[in-house]
Every structure is written in C-alpha cells, then in structure tokens.
Design a protein around this motif. Structure first.
Motif, PDB file in Angstrom:
ATOM      1  N   PHE A 154     -60.924 -12.328 -13.657  1.00 41.16           N
ATOM      2  CA  PHE A 154     -62.066 -12.755 -14.663  1.00 41.16           C
ATOM      3  C   PHE A 154     -63.109 -13.751 -13.956  1.00 41.16           C
ATOM      4  O   PHE A 154     -64.323 -13.787 -14.404  1.00 41.16           O
ATOM      5  CB  PHE A 154     -61.231 -13.543 -15.559  1.00 41.16           C
ATOM      6  CG  PHE A 154     -60.503 -12.529 -16.574  1.00 41.16           C
ATOM      7  CD1 PHE A 154     -61.459 -11.462 -17.425  1.00 41.16           C
ATOM      8  CD2 PHE A 154     -59.398 -12.418 -16.643  1.00 41.16           C
ATOM      9  CE1 PHE A 154     -60.942 -10.664 -18.232  1.00 41.16           C
ATOM     10  CE2 PHE A 154     -58.708 -11.528 -17.595  1.00 41.16           C
ATOM     11  CZ  PHE A 154     -59.270 -10.624 -18.387  1.00 41.16           C
ATOM     12  N   LEU A 155     -63.039 -14.658 -13.268  1.00 41.98           N
ATOM     13  CA  LEU A 155     -63.673 -15.783 -12.784  1.00 41.98           C
ATOM     14  C   LEU A 155     -64.774 -15.038 -11.833  1.00 41.98           C
ATOM     15  O   LEU A 155     -65.982 -15.342 -11.860  1.00 41.98           O
ATOM     16  CB  LEU A 155     -63.059 -16.967 -11.870  1.00 41.98           C
ATOM     17  CG  LEU A 155     -62.282 -17.952 -12.812  1.00 41.98           C
ATOM     18  CD1 LEU A 155     -61.497 -18.711 -11.893  1.00 41.98           C
ATOM     19  CD2 LEU A 155     -63.478 -18.698 -13.556  1.00 41.98           C
ATOM     20  N   VAL A 156     -64.436 -13.993 -11.065  1.00 35.73           N
ATOM     21  CA  VAL A 156     -65.428 -13.415 -10.044  1.00 35.73           C
ATOM     22  C   VAL A 156     -66.007 -12.197 -10.905  1.00 35.73           C
ATOM     23  O   VAL A 156     -67.565 -12.451 -10.739  1.00 35.73           O
ATOM     24  CB  VAL A 156     -64.512 -12.348  -9.003  1.00 35.73           C
ATOM     25  CG1 VAL A 156     -65.496 -11.344  -8.168  1.00 35.73           C
ATOM     26  CG2 VAL A 156     -63.716 -13.356  -7.936  1.00 35.73           C
ATOM     27  N   VAL A 157     -65.521 -11.574 -12.045  1.00 38.03           N
ATOM     28  CA  VAL A 157     -66.450 -10.714 -12.793  1.00 38.03           C
ATOM     29  C   VAL A 157     -67.429 -11.677 -13.599  1.00 38.03           C
ATOM     30  O   VAL A 157     -68.650 -11.251 -13.429  1.00 38.03           O
ATOM     31  CB  VAL A 157     -65.504  -9.964 -13.814  1.00 38.03           C
ATOM     32  CG1 VAL A 157     -66.457  -9.334 -14.809  1.00 38.03           C
ATOM     33  CG2 VAL A 157     -64.711  -9.193 -13.032  1.00 38.03           C
ATOM     34  N   TYR A 158     -67.175 -12.883 -14.018  1.00 37.96           N
ATOM     35  CA  TYR A 158     -68.209 -13.633 -14.610  1.00 37.96           C
ATOM     36  C   TYR A 158     -69.160 -14.133 -13.786  1.00 37.96           C
ATOM     37  O   TYR A 158     -70.444 -14.260 -14.068  1.00 37.96           O
ATOM     38  CB  TYR A 158     -67.336 -14.896 -15.420  1.00 37.96           C
ATOM     39  CG  TYR A 158     -68.317 -15.933 -16.275  1.00 37.96           C
ATOM     40  CD1 TYR A 158     -69.007 -15.512 -17.080  1.00 37.96           C
ATOM     41  CD2 TYR A 158     -68.580 -17.124 -15.481  1.00 37.96           C
ATOM     42  CE1 TYR A 158     -69.920 -16.401 -17.807  1.00 37.96           C
ATOM     43  CE2 TYR A 158     -69.413 -17.936 -15.947  1.00 37.96           C
ATOM     44  CZ  TYR A 158     -70.112 -17.560 -17.066  1.00 37.96           C
ATOM     45  OH  TYR A 158     -71.028 -18.438 -17.807  1.00 37.96           O
ATOM     46  N   LEU A 159     -68.676 -14.701 -12.577  1.00 37.11           N
ATOM     47  CA  LEU A 159     -69.690 -15.077 -11.615  1.00 37.11           C
ATOM     48  C   LEU A 159     -70.573 -13.911 -11.170  1.00 37.11           C
ATOM     49  O   LEU A 159     -71.737 -14.138 -11.040  1.00 37.11           O
ATOM     50  CB  LEU A 159     -69.021 -15.446 -10.194  1.00 37.11           C
ATOM     51  CG  LEU A 159     -69.862 -16.028  -9.108  1.00 37.11           C
ATOM     52  CD1 LEU A 159     -70.656 -17.168  -9.440  1.00 37.11           C
ATOM     53  CD2 LEU A 159     -68.720 -16.361  -7.920  1.00 37.11           C
ATOM     54  N   TYR A 160     -70.091 -12.817 -11.203  1.00 37.63           N
ATOM     55  CA  TYR A 160     -70.866 -11.736 -10.619  1.00 37.63           C
ATOM     56  C   TYR A 160     -71.967 -11.411 -11.874  1.00 37.63           C
ATOM     57  O   TYR A 160     -73.436 -11.187 -11.640  1.00 37.63           O
ATOM     58  CB  TYR A 160     -70.290 -10.254 -10.641  1.00 37.63           C
ATOM     59  CG  TYR A 160     -71.021  -9.015 -10.344  1.00 37.63           C
ATOM     60  CD1 TYR A 160     -71.776  -8.941  -9.171  1.00 37.63           C
ATOM     61  CD2 TYR A 160     -71.237  -8.406 -11.660  1.00 37.63           C
ATOM     62  CE1 TYR A 160     -72.497  -7.755  -8.972  1.00 37.63           C
ATOM     63  CE2 TYR A 160     -72.236  -7.213 -11.234  1.00 37.63           C
ATOM     64  CZ  TYR A 160     -72.772  -6.916 -10.143  1.00 37.63           C
ATOM     65  OH  TYR A 160     -73.628  -5.912 -10.096  1.00 37.63           O
ATOM     66  N   MET A 161     -71.698 -11.726 -13.042  1.00 39.49           N
ATOM     67  CA  MET A 161     -72.852 -11.517 -14.262  1.00 39.49           C
ATOM     68  C   MET A 161     -73.543 -12.626 -14.326  1.00 39.49           C
ATOM     69  O   MET A 161     -74.620 -12.418 -14.981  1.00 39.49           O
ATOM     70  CB  MET A 161     -71.681 -11.467 -15.534  1.00 39.49           C
ATOM     71  CG  MET A 161     -70.880 -10.296 -15.581  1.00 39.49           C
ATOM     72  SD  MET A 161     -69.652 -10.251 -17.121  1.00 39.49           S
ATOM     73  CE  MET A 161     -70.245 -11.323 -18.393  1.00 39.49           C
TER      74      MET A 161
END
Length: 156
Positions: free
Chosen positions: A122-129
């Motif tokens: 979830f943190l990586v996906v949010y960072l990607y966004m």
C-alpha cells in the motif's frame, strides 16, 4: 538564468522512480527469498504493533509536511526558487513513505507475516501515485501570472 522547469521536474521524476523501483525490487526479492505468507497476528511480535503505526505515521506525516512546505512558498519567489522548494518538499514526502515501506518489508522478511507485506504494498502504491508532473506542480505551487508564462515558455 532560471533552470528549465521540465528538466527540474524530470530530475524529480527520476528520483521518484528510483525510490519506487528500489522499494519494489527489495520487496520482490524479499518475497522470493522468504516465500512465506502467514496471516497470523502473533501478539508477542513487536512488529505487529510498530509496522502499522509507523506506516500510518509516514503516510500522514508525508502529507502534512508536504503541504506545510508548500505553504512556505511565497508567491513572489522566483520560479527557480519555487521549483527548488517543490523538489525539497516532494523528496521529503517520498522519504517519509519510503522509510515505513522498507521497515514493513524488513519485518516481513523476519516473520513472514502477510500484514507487513500488505502495508509495504500500500505504501509503495501510494508513493507511486505521488509521481511528479507539470500539472501537479502548477496546481500545488502558488504561481504568479508571470511564473506561468515563464513556465510555459521554458517548457517548450
């Protein structure tokens, strides 16, 4: 002479991509090496408490500090100074998301608990966004009419 806004944002995009890619590769390698996917919450495991709290703190603190740093950008600052402050605020935001993601992956590596891997994802996906773009820059930074003209002229 002011730096090219497109070049500055491209540099920030490369930094962003490197951070996201580094965490993603570390997560995949860790998962492939560990291979376990335990969905068990062991109350004796300190990480079961630390990882979600640090993840949530990283998320909220990244948003708070990013917005706070953007509020410190004066509308009368030069475009290059605004770009520099935006880069600094963005990198701070990325670091506050990257740290908890690495901690989550590290905790997963130690225990094999799926919760830690999910928090990291979830943190990586949010960072990607949070990928920087010219549109985001112009929406988030207080630009004067002169800055907008200069931004559009140098972008070409």
């Amino acid at each position: 002479m002011d730096p090219n806004p497109s070049a500055s944002l491209k540099t920030l995009s490369i930094i962003h991509l490197a951070l996201v890619g580094g965490i993603a590769v570390f997560g995949v390698v860790t998962y492939l090496n560990n291979g376990s996917f335990i969905a068990n919450a062991d109350p004796n495991d300190i990480y079961i408490y630390v990882v979600p709290v640090v993840g949530a703190l990283g998320y909220f603190l990244s948003q708070f500090l990013f917005k706070k740093q953007l509020q410190n950008i004066d509308k009368n600052d030069s475009l290059s100074l605004k770009l520099g402050k935006y880069q600094s605020a963005s990198i701070t935001k990325y670091a506050l998301l990257e740290g908890p993601a690495f901690l989550s992956i590290f905790a997963y590596n130690l225990s094999g608990n799926a919760l830690f891997l999910v928090v990291a994802i979830f943190l990586v996906v949010y960072l990607y966004m949070q990928k920087p773009s010219e549109r985001k820059f112009t929406e988030e930074v207080p630009l004067s009419l002169e800055d907008k003209k200069q931004f559009n002229n140098q972008k070409k």
